[in-house]
Design an enzyme around this catalytic site. Sequence first.
Site, PDB file in Angstrom:
ATOM      1  N   ASP A 144      -2.207  -1.526  -4.046  1.00 14.25           N
ATOM      2  CA  ASP A 144      -2.867  -0.222  -4.705  1.00 14.25           C
ATOM      3  C   ASP A 144      -1.681   0.134  -5.694  1.00 14.25           C
ATOM      4  O   ASP A 144      -1.811   1.355  -6.286  1.00 14.25           O
ATOM      5  CB  ASP A 144      -3.238   0.801  -3.698  1.00 14.25           C
ATOM      6  N   ILE A 199       0.926  -1.272   0.059  1.00 14.71           N
ATOM      7  CA  ILE A 199      -0.048  -0.003   0.165  1.00 14.71           C
ATOM      8  C   ILE A 199       1.157   1.133  -0.063  1.00 14.71           C
ATOM      9  O   ILE A 199       1.759   1.251   0.811  1.00 14.71           O
ATOM     10  CB  ILE A 199      -0.749  -0.110   1.327  1.00 14.71           C
ATOM     11  N   HIS A 200       0.738   1.985  -0.863  1.00 15.93           N
ATOM     12  CA  HIS A 200       1.448   3.301  -0.700  1.00 15.93           C
ATOM     13  C   HIS A 200       0.605   4.663  -1.498  1.00 15.93           C
ATOM     14  O   HIS A 200       1.181   5.619  -1.428  1.00 15.93           O
ATOM     15  CB  HIS A 200       2.739   3.308  -1.397  1.00 15.93           C
ATOM     16  N   ARG A 201      -0.355   4.289  -1.994  1.00 20.82           N
ATOM     17  CA  ARG A 201      -1.179   5.713  -2.696  1.00 20.82           C
ATOM     18  C   ARG A 201      -1.632   6.594  -1.816  1.00 20.82           C
ATOM     19  O   ARG A 201      -2.265   6.103  -0.570  1.00 20.82           O
ATOM     20  CB  ARG A 201      -2.462   4.895  -3.558  1.00 20.82           C
TER      21      ARG A 201
END
Length: 378
Positions: free
Chosen positions: A292, A219-221
């Site tokens: 994501d 997850i990084h968005r």
Amino acid sequence: MAWYNDANKFYKDLKIMKKILSIVGARPQFIKSAPLSKEIRKHFTEILVHTGQHYDQNMSPIFFEELSIAEPDYNLEIGSGGHGEQTGKMLIELEKVLIKEKPHMVLVYGDTNSTAAGALAAAKLHIPVAHVEAGLRSYNRTMPEEINRVLADHLSELLICPTETAVRNLKKEGITKGVYNAGDVMYDALIVNRKVAENKSKILETMNLRPKTYLFATIHRAENTDDKGNLKNIIEAFRQSKEIIVFPAHPRTQKMLKEYNLKLSSNLKIIEPVGYLDSLQLQTNSKKVLTDSGGVQKEAYILKVPCITLREETEWVETVDDGWNVLVGADKKKILRAIADLNPEDKQHTYFGTGNSASRITKILVDYFKVMSLSNHE
Ligand code: UD1
Ligand code: UDP
């Protein structure tokens, strides 16, 4: 004209004459540049510029080491910051390098702030831009990446698309000149490194994981990390699934998990970001992927691992069309349902090419200069 009939001589002279300046800065760009840089260097002088957008050992140097990417000729060491600040600093420093190096073309990858700054700095100096991974659209302008892509595409002379969908997206915006579908260069990287990962990566042993007994998550968005409700829903769904979830957390995600003080359950194995080989090995052996990331969605498809995308839309619509990817956003119920039920049929297409994208892109670049040289000699 006759001078150019000798193809070998042409390529040799091209290498002496033409300088391509490639700009990278973030994790996926190092991976994309690995196969392409090696091909480009057979025909051109390549100057590699690292903006320094990513800089931690596991976000930058590890990829140069694992993928034998040439040492950058320049590292601008811009580091982190707000969008305007980071992009502005890049513009200032890139302009200096471009004026000094006077390349014949600037090559940018993907959709990061490094991409936008590189394309803008070059275009303002009238240096032709080639955009690798052109034409992708989420049609969501709240994503910083969407703005970066649209900007880079509209400033580029060569628009090198990874899929037919991307070519069609550009056509809708009236861009048809200089557009090519060369397949996806990340596919090249994956094909070459999958076996290497199998032999070299020790991550399964280190983490005491048996194949196909765990899920893999990234997850990084901004829409997930910078929204407490969304991140909380995702982490809560992970807890309720009771599955072992291996989660190499991007630094911005680590930071926000601490800031929001979210409760983390013991089935969630949060680790530092991993190198490319460990990432491939972890994905290949996982039951399902939750992500994501754009790159991870494609890798999951190619590796035939069902993918649950923690976003409302995707640029990689083909993976959804084939049933290997579902869009669940940050909706707890949808995430849990997909973890339990997603079971795609064994149907796939060669949407992303056949793993020879780097040589196809290089040929496009060679042909571009060939046509330019011929028109200059006429
Ligand atoms: C960037 C790209 C995104 C891409 C992603 C790949 C933009 C707008 N976003 O997002 O498109 O998918 O890279 O991973 O360009 N940080 C560190 N160490 C690092 C790098 C970052 O601690 O080596 C932390 C910093 O707190 C920083 C934050 O992560 O502020 C975000 O980094 P940044 O490069 O701005 O955006 P990404 O989320 O990585
Ligand atoms: N990746 C990696 N280590 C990790 C997470 C991802 O090497 O801890 C790799 C992943 O295998 C893929 C690429 O990084 O090749 C995707 O980059 P990222 O998710 O950072 O950006 P995006 O593709 O969303 O732009």
